[in-house]
Design a protein around this motif. Structure first.
Motif, PDB file in Angstrom:
ATOM      1  N   UNK A   1       0.829  -1.208   0.000  1.00 21.38           N
ATOM      2  CA  UNK A   1       0.000   0.000   0.000  1.00 21.38           C
ATOM      3  C   UNK A   1       0.866   1.262   0.000  1.00 21.38           C
ATOM      4  N   UNK A   2       1.926   1.251   0.786  1.00 19.49           N
ATOM      5  CA  UNK A   2       2.821   2.405   0.844  1.00 19.49           C
ATOM      6  C   UNK A   2       3.529   2.617  -0.495  1.00 19.49           C
ATOM      7  N   UNK A   3       3.918   1.519  -1.126  1.00 18.01           N
ATOM      8  CA  UNK A   3       4.581   1.614  -2.432  1.00 18.01           C
ATOM      9  C   UNK A   3       3.648   2.172  -3.506  1.00 18.01           C
ATOM     10  N   UNK A   4       2.348   1.915  -3.336  1.00 19.91           N
ATOM     11  CA  UNK A   4       1.371   2.442  -4.285  1.00 19.91           C
ATOM     12  C   UNK A   4       1.121   3.940  -4.085  1.00 19.91           C
ATOM     13  N   UNK A   5       1.683   4.489  -3.010  1.00 23.66           N
ATOM     14  CA  UNK A   5       1.549   5.923  -2.762  1.00 23.66           C
ATOM     15  C   UNK A   5       0.571   6.291  -1.669  1.00 23.66           C
TER      16      UNK A   5
ATOM     17  N   UNK B   1      -0.965  -9.680  12.765  1.00 22.78           N
ATOM     18  CA  UNK B   1      -1.197  -8.920  11.535  1.00 22.78           C
ATOM     19  C   UNK B   1      -1.225  -7.423  11.833  1.00 22.78           C
ATOM     20  N   UNK B   2      -1.794  -7.067  12.959  1.00 30.75           N
ATOM     21  CA  UNK B   2      -1.783  -5.666  13.369  1.00 30.75           C
ATOM     22  C   UNK B   2      -0.351  -5.197  13.633  1.00 30.75           C
ATOM     23  N   UNK B   3       0.426  -6.066  14.265  1.00 27.48           N
ATOM     24  CA  UNK B   3       1.819  -5.718  14.572  1.00 27.48           C
ATOM     25  C   UNK B   3       2.635  -5.535  13.283  1.00 27.48           C
ATOM     26  N   UNK B   4       2.389  -6.410  12.293  1.00 28.52           N
ATOM     27  CA  UNK B   4       3.079  -6.268  11.018  1.00 28.52           C
ATOM     28  C   UNK B   4       2.730  -4.963  10.334  1.00 28.52           C
ATOM     29  N   UNK B   5       1.444  -4.593  10.420  1.00 22.86           N
ATOM     30  CA  UNK B   5       0.972  -3.317   9.866  1.00 22.86           C
ATOM     31  C   UNK B   5       1.688  -2.137  10.529  1.00 22.86           C
ATOM     32  N   UNK B   6       1.718  -2.141  11.851  1.00 26.86           N
ATOM     33  CA  UNK B   6       2.329  -1.033  12.577  1.00 26.86           C
ATOM     34  C   UNK B   6       3.837  -0.944  12.342  1.00 26.86           C
ATOM     35  N   UNK B   7       4.506  -2.108  12.269  1.00 26.25           N
ATOM     36  CA  UNK B   7       5.947  -2.111  12.040  1.00 26.25           C
ATOM     37  C   UNK B   7       6.297  -1.598  10.650  1.00 26.25           C
ATOM     38  N   UNK B   8       5.471  -1.929   9.646  1.00 24.57           N
ATOM     39  CA  UNK B   8       5.720  -1.436   8.292  1.00 24.57           C
ATOM     40  C   UNK B   8       5.614   0.085   8.252  1.00 24.57           C
ATOM     41  N   UNK B   9       4.600   0.635   8.947  1.00 32.48           N
ATOM     42  CA  UNK B   9       4.441   2.091   9.014  1.00 32.48           C
ATOM     43  C   UNK B   9       5.623   2.720   9.760  1.00 32.48           C
TER      44      UNK B   9
ATOM     45  N   UNK C   1      -7.578  -6.494  -8.184  1.00 33.92           N
ATOM     46  CA  UNK C   1      -8.091  -5.202  -8.637  1.00 33.92           C
ATOM     47  C   UNK C   1      -8.474  -4.228  -7.533  1.00 33.92           C
ATOM     48  N   UNK C   2      -8.386  -4.632  -6.262  1.00 36.87           N
ATOM     49  CA  UNK C   2      -8.913  -3.776  -5.192  1.00 36.87           C
ATOM     50  C   UNK C   2      -7.903  -2.749  -4.684  1.00 36.87           C
ATOM     51  N   UNK C   3      -6.729  -2.697  -5.277  1.00 30.44           N
ATOM     52  CA  UNK C   3      -5.714  -1.723  -4.865  1.00 30.44           C
ATOM     53  C   UNK C   3      -5.222  -0.949  -6.074  1.00 30.44           C
ATOM     54  N   UNK C   4      -5.180   0.347  -5.945  1.00 32.54           N
ATOM     55  CA  UNK C   4      -4.617   1.215  -6.981  1.00 32.54           C
ATOM     56  C   UNK C   4      -3.999   2.420  -6.287  1.00 32.54           C
ATOM     57  N   UNK C   5      -3.298   3.244  -7.038  1.00 32.92           N
ATOM     58  CA  UNK C   5      -2.707   4.442  -6.451  1.00 32.92           C
ATOM     59  C   UNK C   5      -3.817   5.394  -6.011  1.00 32.92           C
ATOM     60  N   UNK C   6      -3.588   6.161  -4.943  1.00 23.91           N
ATOM     61  CA  UNK C   6      -4.633   7.079  -4.456  1.00 23.91           C
ATOM     62  C   UNK C   6      -4.839   8.257  -5.398  1.00 23.91           C
ATOM     63  N   UNK C   7      -6.028   8.842  -5.288  1.00 20.97           N
ATOM     64  CA  UNK C   7      -6.295  10.064  -6.040  1.00 20.97           C
ATOM     65  C   UNK C   7      -5.395  11.186  -5.546  1.00 20.97           C
ATOM     66  N   UNK C   8      -5.068  12.076  -6.431  1.00 18.83           N
ATOM     67  CA  UNK C   8      -4.229  13.219  -6.037  1.00 18.83           C
ATOM     68  C   UNK C   8      -5.061  14.194  -5.199  1.00 18.83           C
ATOM     69  N   UNK C   9      -4.391  14.777  -4.232  1.00 19.35           N
ATOM     70  CA  UNK C   9      -5.079  15.785  -3.443  1.00 19.35           C
ATOM     71  C   UNK C   9      -5.420  15.330  -2.059  1.00 19.35           C
TER      72      UNK C   9
END
Length: 349
Positions: free
Chosen positions: A175-179, A198-206, A341-349
């Protein structure tokens, strides 16, 4: 005369050299039929055997009981694939699998099957989150068992489970790589050990992203959905809490859900609120259930090797039965990111 080697025997049987070595060492991980065939071929080829031929002592019953909470029947796709792995490996070793679902509201004496107390089985695979009192009853009965994806953290008990931490870490990094910079974890961290990891993995990645990029991203946890003793649950405040994060001045742009069922519940709510996925918000699940390929949009998820986990648990139990005092194992099976298909780069702004 040409010297007979392990490789020559392997070539003759079209198997690996490692398998030949294990069979000639009487390794119980090699099923009896294969072991017999390799021994016979080695003898016929004139291989000088350094070990004495012996059979693994026969089990008293040839039965292995699989114990799991009755509520797991509601998630039979996941656990069914795990059981297929268990049964396949047990069959390879001439054992039969007996499934026993447990009403965890009962005391162990009433809840555990008679096959354990009456020694009609040789060991047990404990799947999922049985109360600690059940584990203590198995210990007290001196009954061989291993745990599979359980909540109990005990270094004295064999345990196999998916590498939930690294799977979640990989999902969040994706998700971070997608922006995405405003991301949330959906799930109750106290629901199960797997959710907590899974929560710990999420927090450590952030956290690691912040350290490398000198950023200040927040790891948002959205509680209210998890796993209870009776299966999945959703609290009354989950929907309004989630909606608040989608309607904020700076709404979240991506969600990592604790499992695919959680992702499905989340997507259902987003659809009701006309929040599009992945246009407005990207979503990742965990487990790679069949529904992830047929839902719209097809869900990006973390694939858990369900059958392989079952196979490994069966191997661990047979090892424990054969060598009751061997050092316990804690095994983490690797997961895999499946991009859909459920992940794409975020909208700008």
């Amino acid at each position: 005369m040409k010297k007979v080697t392990l490789q020559l025997i392997a070539d003759e049987l079209n198997v690996s050299k490692a398998l030949v070595s294990k069979a000639l060492s009487n390794d119980p991980a090699v099923n009896e039929g294969t072991r017999e065939k390799i021994w016979k071929t080695a003898e016929e080829m004139g291989y000088r055997l350094k070990t004495t031929r012996k059979k693994v002592p026969a089990s008293q019953t040839g039965n292995i009981v699989v114990l799991m909470p009755r509520a797991y029947l509601d998630d039979i796709e996941y656990w069914g694939k795990v059981m297929q792995g268990v049964e396949t490996e047990l069959t390879n070793h001439s054992f039969s699998m007996i499934l026993s679902t447990i009403d965890i509201s009962l005391f162990p004496k009433e809840g555990l099957p008679s096959s354990i107390y009456e020694r009609k089985a040789d060991g047990a695979i404990v799947m999922g989150h049985l109360p600690d009192s059940y584990i203590e009853s198995l210990r007290a009965a001196d009954f061989p068992f291993v745990m599979l994806d359980a909540n109990l953290l005990d270094p004295s008990v064999d345990h196999v489970l998916a590498n939930n931490f690294l799977g979640a870490y990989q999902a969040t990094n994706f998700l971070l790589q997608q922006g995405h910079r405003r991301i949330g974890f959906v799930g109750d961290t106290d629901a199960s050990w797997s959710f907590r990891e899974r929560s710990r993995g999420f927090e450590e990645a952030v956290r690691d992203y912040n350290l490398k990029q000198h950023a200040e991203l927040a790891a948002t946890i959205i509680p209210g959905i998890g796993v209870s003793g009776t299966g999945m649950y959703i609290t009354d405040d989950f929907a309004p809490t989630l909606k608040g994060y989608t309607e904020a001045a700076q709404p979240l742009t991506a969600l990592f859900c604790a499992n695919d069922v959680t992702a499905l519940e989340t997507l259902s709510l987003l659809n009701q609120w006309e929040v599009s996925c992945p246009g407005d918000i990207s979503v990742i699940g965990f487990d790679d259930l069949t529904l992830t390929e047929v839902m719209q949009p097809k869900l990006t998820t973390i694939r858990v090797p369900k059958a392989d986990i079952g196979i490994r648990a069966a191997q661990m139990l047979l090892r424990r039965i054969e060598n009751p005092h061997i050092t316990p194992e804690h095994v983490l099976m690797s997961t895999q990111l499946v991009q859909r298909a459920s992940v794409t780069a975020p909208k700008q702004g």
